[in-house]
Write a protein that holds these residues in place. Structure first.
Motif, PDB file in Angstrom:
ATOM      1  N   LYS A  53       0.851  -1.187   0.000  1.00 62.34           N
ATOM      2  CA  LYS A  53       0.000   0.000   0.000  1.00 62.34           C
ATOM      3  C   LYS A  53       0.890   1.241   0.000  1.00 62.34           C
ATOM      4  CE  LYS A  53      -3.756  -2.222   2.556  1.00 62.34           C
ATOM      5  NZ  LYS A  53      -4.607  -2.175   3.780  1.00 62.34           N
ATOM      6  N   PRO A  54       0.696   2.141  -0.971  1.00 62.92           N
ATOM      7  CA  PRO A  54       1.550   3.334  -1.053  1.00 62.92           C
ATOM      8  C   PRO A  54       1.334   4.268   0.133  1.00 62.92           C
ATOM      9  CG  PRO A  54      -0.280   3.497  -2.583  1.00 62.92           C
ATOM     10  CD  PRO A  54      -0.322   2.113  -2.017  1.00 62.92           C
ATOM     11  N   VAL A  55       2.426   4.864   0.616  1.00 65.22           N
ATOM     12  CA  VAL A  55       2.342   5.819   1.727  1.00 65.22           C
ATOM     13  C   VAL A  55       3.195   7.046   1.406  1.00 65.22           C
ATOM     14  CG1 VAL A  55       1.963   4.043   3.462  1.00 65.22           C
ATOM     15  CG2 VAL A  55       4.287   4.726   2.908  1.00 65.22           C
ATOM     16  N   LEU A  56       2.855   8.173   2.041  1.00 62.60           N
ATOM     17  CA  LEU A  56       3.671   9.371   1.919  1.00 62.60           C
ATOM     18  C   LEU A  56       4.920   9.202   2.776  1.00 62.60           C
ATOM     19  CD1 LEU A  56       0.917  12.136   2.150  1.00 62.60           C
ATOM     20  CD2 LEU A  56       2.200  11.462   0.110  1.00 62.60           C
ATOM     21  N   ALA A  57       6.065   9.602   2.271  1.00 62.93           N
ATOM     22  CA  ALA A  57       7.315   9.410   3.006  1.00 62.93           C
ATOM     23  C   ALA A  57       8.238  10.608   2.828  1.00 62.93           C
ATOM     24  CB  ALA A  57       8.005   8.140   2.533  1.00 62.93           C
ATOM     25  N   THR A  58       9.036  10.881   3.849  1.00 64.70           N
ATOM     26  CA  THR A  58      10.022  11.958   3.804  1.00 64.70           C
ATOM     27  C   THR A  58      11.365  11.436   4.311  1.00 64.70           C
ATOM     28  OG1 THR A  58       9.419  12.698   6.035  1.00 64.70           O
ATOM     29  CG2 THR A  58       8.265  13.734   4.175  1.00 64.70           C
ATOM     30  N   ASP A  59      12.442  12.133   3.971  1.00 64.93           N
ATOM     31  CA  ASP A  59      13.788  11.757   4.420  1.00 64.93           C
ATOM     32  C   ASP A  59      14.088  10.285   4.161  1.00 64.93           C
ATOM     33  OD1 ASP A  59      14.414  14.332   5.389  1.00 64.93           O
ATOM     34  OD2 ASP A  59      13.294  13.905   7.230  1.00 64.93           O
ATOM     35  N   ILE A  60      13.726   9.819   2.996  1.00 65.76           N
ATOM     36  CA  ILE A  60      13.877   8.397   2.693  1.00 65.76           C
ATOM     37  C   ILE A  60      15.331   7.952   2.793  1.00 65.76           C
ATOM     38  CG2 ILE A  60      13.614   6.631   0.905  1.00 65.76           C
ATOM     39  CD1 ILE A  60      11.138   8.098  -0.059  1.00 65.76           C
ATOM     40  N   GLU A  61      16.231   8.748   2.268  1.00 66.98           N
ATOM     41  CA  GLU A  61      17.633   8.343   2.242  1.00 66.98           C
ATOM     42  C   GLU A  61      18.220   8.137   3.634  1.00 66.98           C
ATOM     43  OE1 GLU A  61      19.830  11.101  -0.074  1.00 66.98           O
ATOM     44  OE2 GLU A  61      18.899  10.531  -1.980  1.00 66.98           O
ATOM     45  N   ARG A  62      17.716   8.886   4.623  1.00 68.36           N
ATOM     46  CA  ARG A  62      18.243   8.792   5.995  1.00 68.36           C
ATOM     47  C   ARG A  62      17.502   7.752   6.828  1.00 68.36           C
ATOM     48  NH1 ARG A  62      18.454  14.563   8.725  1.00 68.36           N
ATOM     49  NH2 ARG A  62      19.596  13.291  10.259  1.00 68.36           N
ATOM     50  N   ARG A  63      16.380   7.284   6.338  1.00 74.37           N
ATOM     51  CA  ARG A  63      15.539   6.433   7.182  1.00 74.37           C
ATOM     52  C   ARG A  63      15.351   5.037   6.594  1.00 74.37           C
ATOM     53  NH1 ARG A  63      10.645  10.096   9.420  1.00 74.37           N
ATOM     54  NH2 ARG A  63      10.897   8.629  11.146  1.00 74.37           N
ATOM     55  N   ILE A  64      16.350   4.542   5.912  1.00 79.00           N
ATOM     56  CA  ILE A  64      16.292   3.185   5.372  1.00 79.00           C
ATOM     57  C   ILE A  64      17.432   2.343   5.947  1.00 79.00           C
ATOM     58  CG2 ILE A  64      15.052   3.701   3.252  1.00 79.00           C
ATOM     59  CD1 ILE A  64      17.703   3.944   1.803  1.00 79.00           C
ATOM     60  N   PHE A  65      17.162   1.028   6.043  1.00 76.81           N
ATOM     61  CA  PHE A  65      18.138   0.106   6.631  1.00 76.81           C
ATOM     62  C   PHE A  65      17.964  -1.253   5.966  1.00 76.81           C
ATOM     63  CE2 PHE A  65      19.971  -2.644   9.914  1.00 76.81           C
ATOM     64  CZ  PHE A  65      21.110  -1.924  10.269  1.00 76.81           C
ATOM     65  N   PRO A  66      19.066  -1.958   5.678  1.00 74.04           N
ATOM     66  CA  PRO A  66      18.960  -3.251   4.975  1.00 74.04           C
ATOM     67  C   PRO A  66      18.241  -4.317   5.798  1.00 74.04           C
ATOM     68  CG  PRO A  66      21.207  -2.385   4.885  1.00 74.04           C
ATOM     69  CD  PRO A  66      20.473  -1.561   5.892  1.00 74.04           C
ATOM     70  N   LEU A  67      17.291  -4.969   5.166  1.00 76.08           N
ATOM     71  CA  LEU A  67      16.581  -6.071   5.831  1.00 76.08           C
ATOM     72  C   LEU A  67      17.542  -7.209   6.142  1.00 76.08           C
ATOM     73  CD1 LEU A  67      13.909  -7.393   6.743  1.00 76.08           C
ATOM     74  CD2 LEU A  67      13.665  -8.264   4.404  1.00 76.08           C
ATOM     75  N   SER A  68      18.572  -7.352   5.359  1.00 77.64           N
ATOM     76  CA  SER A  68      19.538  -8.435   5.554  1.00 77.64           C
ATOM     77  C   SER A  68      20.273  -8.329   6.886  1.00 77.64           C
ATOM     78  CB  SER A  68      20.558  -8.438   4.409  1.00 77.64           C
ATOM     79  OG  SER A  68      21.259  -7.200   4.351  1.00 77.64           O
ATOM     80  N   GLU A  69      20.259  -7.143   7.505  1.00 78.53           N
ATOM     81  CA  GLU A  69      20.933  -6.946   8.788  1.00 78.53           C
ATOM     82  C   GLU A  69      19.956  -6.955   9.969  1.00 78.53           C
ATOM     83  OE1 GLU A  69      23.675  -3.686   8.840  1.00 78.53           O
ATOM     84  OE2 GLU A  69      24.230  -3.948   6.725  1.00 78.53           O
ATOM     85  N   ILE A  70      18.733  -7.337   9.698  1.00 78.30           N
ATOM     86  CA  ILE A  70      17.699  -7.409  10.748  1.00 78.30           C
ATOM     87  C   ILE A  70      17.206  -8.843  10.854  1.00 78.30           C
ATOM     88  CG2 ILE A  70      15.409  -6.625  11.474  1.00 78.30           C
ATOM     89  CD1 ILE A  70      15.884  -4.087   9.846  1.00 78.30           C
ATOM     90  N   HIS A  71      17.056  -9.322  12.072  1.00 79.81           N
ATOM     91  CA  HIS A  71      16.533 -10.673  12.304  1.00 79.81           C
ATOM     92  C   HIS A  71      15.276 -10.557  13.169  1.00 79.81           C
ATOM     93  CE1 HIS A  71      20.095 -12.432  10.501  1.00 79.81           C
ATOM     94  NE2 HIS A  71      20.841 -11.632  11.253  1.00 79.81           N
ATOM     95  N   PHE A  72      14.138 -10.913  12.589  1.00 81.82           N
ATOM     96  CA  PHE A  72      12.853 -10.767  13.280  1.00 81.82           C
ATOM     97  C   PHE A  72      12.816 -11.516  14.613  1.00 81.82           C
ATOM     98  CE2 PHE A  72      10.022  -9.780   9.335  1.00 81.82           C
ATOM     99  CZ  PHE A  72      10.803  -8.656   9.086  1.00 81.82           C
ATOM    100  N   ALA A  73      13.463 -12.669  14.678  1.00 81.31           N
ATOM    101  CA  ALA A  73      13.421 -13.477  15.903  1.00 81.31           C
ATOM    102  C   ALA A  73      14.047 -12.751  17.093  1.00 81.31           C
ATOM    103  CB  ALA A  73      14.125 -14.812  15.681  1.00 81.31           C
ATOM    104  N   ASP A  74      14.884 -11.740  16.828  1.00 82.50           N
ATOM    105  CA  ASP A  74      15.507 -10.988  17.923  1.00 82.50           C
ATOM    106  C   ASP A  74      14.479 -10.183  18.720  1.00 82.50           C
ATOM    107  OD1 ASP A  74      17.975 -11.971  17.218  1.00 82.50           O
ATOM    108  OD2 ASP A  74      18.515 -10.235  15.984  1.00 82.50           O
ATOM    109  N   ALA A  75      13.293  -9.996  18.149  1.00 82.56           N
ATOM    110  CA  ALA A  75      12.236  -9.257  18.862  1.00 82.56           C
ATOM    111  C   ALA A  75      11.869  -9.966  20.159  1.00 82.56           C
ATOM    112  CB  ALA A  75      11.002  -9.111  17.972  1.00 82.56           C
TER     113      ALA A  75
END
Length: 295
Positions: free
Chosen positions: A211-233
């Motif tokens: 679903k499309p959303v309005l976004a700002t400061d995209i370049e500063r607010r992105i992070f690779p999914l490959s460096e996130i592990h959901f199970a760590d929650a």
């Protein structure tokens, strides 16, 4: 649904068992059969037989008092209850139950339980009388909590395999929320146009359409999914709640989330509030404890 007569009998039986007192049992019996029981008691106290004959040594003039019968009371759990009032409320309850039964709706069982508990509360009696009664569909209370480690890993794997991101790196925008009902909400940078952001929701084992959303400061607010592990929650929640056990008045959490700023990720919640103290708690990217200090 059970036959209504059988159901009524179970309700009365429950009331008798939970009161746990012969005197109360007798009083409840008077509630549901007031005419017979009160008449018998009146005849006994005034020396009248079952056919109206006088059984005492001296016959005196006696007049039945309707007012006396209306003022009959009992004591339940230290509270005085008017038996004619109880009889009226019980009659109203049974009428309501009959209407609910006629709906022939699976939710009727729950509504009937609420109606009976309301009656028991009004009469100062213990509640929960329908828990032992079988229904067509038993009521099951679902215990809330984020997904288990295996389920979180599955959700992460399914996200990486979305067709639109095949053979492409996935960048998470702004945040990821792991909710207590097992759902996950996040936003991803569009796979083709980097100026666009799409929102996704994971629920019941599947990811939603973007679903499309309005976004700002995209370049500063992105992070690779490959460096996130959901199970760590789960690690974050377990460590957080272990700390709340050590702080007076602190409440445990059942959800966790990640925030992203300046191309860095941070786990949250990051504060623990007690009745007398407040603590700052920080986590490493892998969900382990980084720091814990009183503010």
């Amino acid at each position: 649904m059970k036959n209504i007569k059988q159901f009524y009998s179970l309700i009365v039986l429950f009331s008798l068992l939970t009161l746990s007192c012969r005197q109360i049992t007798k009083s409840v019996d008077e509630t549901f059969h007031p005419n017979d029981s009160l008449a018998k008691k009146y005849n006994k106290e005034n020396h009248f037989g079952t056919n109206g004959e006088y059984t005492g040594t001296t016959k005196t003039s006696t007049t039945t008092s309707v007012q006396r019968r209306q003022e009959k009371t009992i004591v339940i759990n230290g509270n005085t209850v008017n038996t004619p009032e109880m009889e009226l409320k019980a009659k109203e309850m049974f009428q309501d139950i009959e209407l609910l039964k006629q709906k022939n709706d699976p939710s009727a069982a729950k509504e009937i339980q609420k109606r009976v508990n309301k009656f028991l509360k009004e009469m100062k009696m213990p509640q929960g009388g329908l828990k032992s009664i079988d229904t067509d569909k038993p009521l099951v209370k679902v215990k809330k909590g984020i997904l288990g480690a295996a389920a979180l890993e599955k959700a992460e794997d399914q996200l990486k395999k979305l067709p639109q991101y095949r053979n492409k790196g996935i960048l998470v925008y702004q945040s990821i929320h792991f909710y207590e009902d097992g759902s996950i909400n996040l936003m991803l940078q569009h796979p083709i146009n980097p100026k666009y952001i799409d929102a996704y929701e994971y629920r019941k084992g599947a990811w939603s359409a973007p679903k499309p959303v309005l976004a700002t400061d995209i370049e500063r607010r992105i992070f690779p999914l490959s460096e996130i592990h959901f199970a760590d929650a789960r690690k974050v929640i377990q460590i957080y709640n272990a700390k709340t056990d050590q702080i007076e008045g602190a409440k445990p959490k059942s959800n966790a989330y990640i925030t992203i700023w300046d191309n860095r990720m941070r786990w949250a919640p990051r504060t623990i509030n007690g009745t007398r103290e407040r603590y700052d708690i920080q986590f490493n990217n892998n969900g382990t404890l980084k720091s814990f200090r009183q503010e």
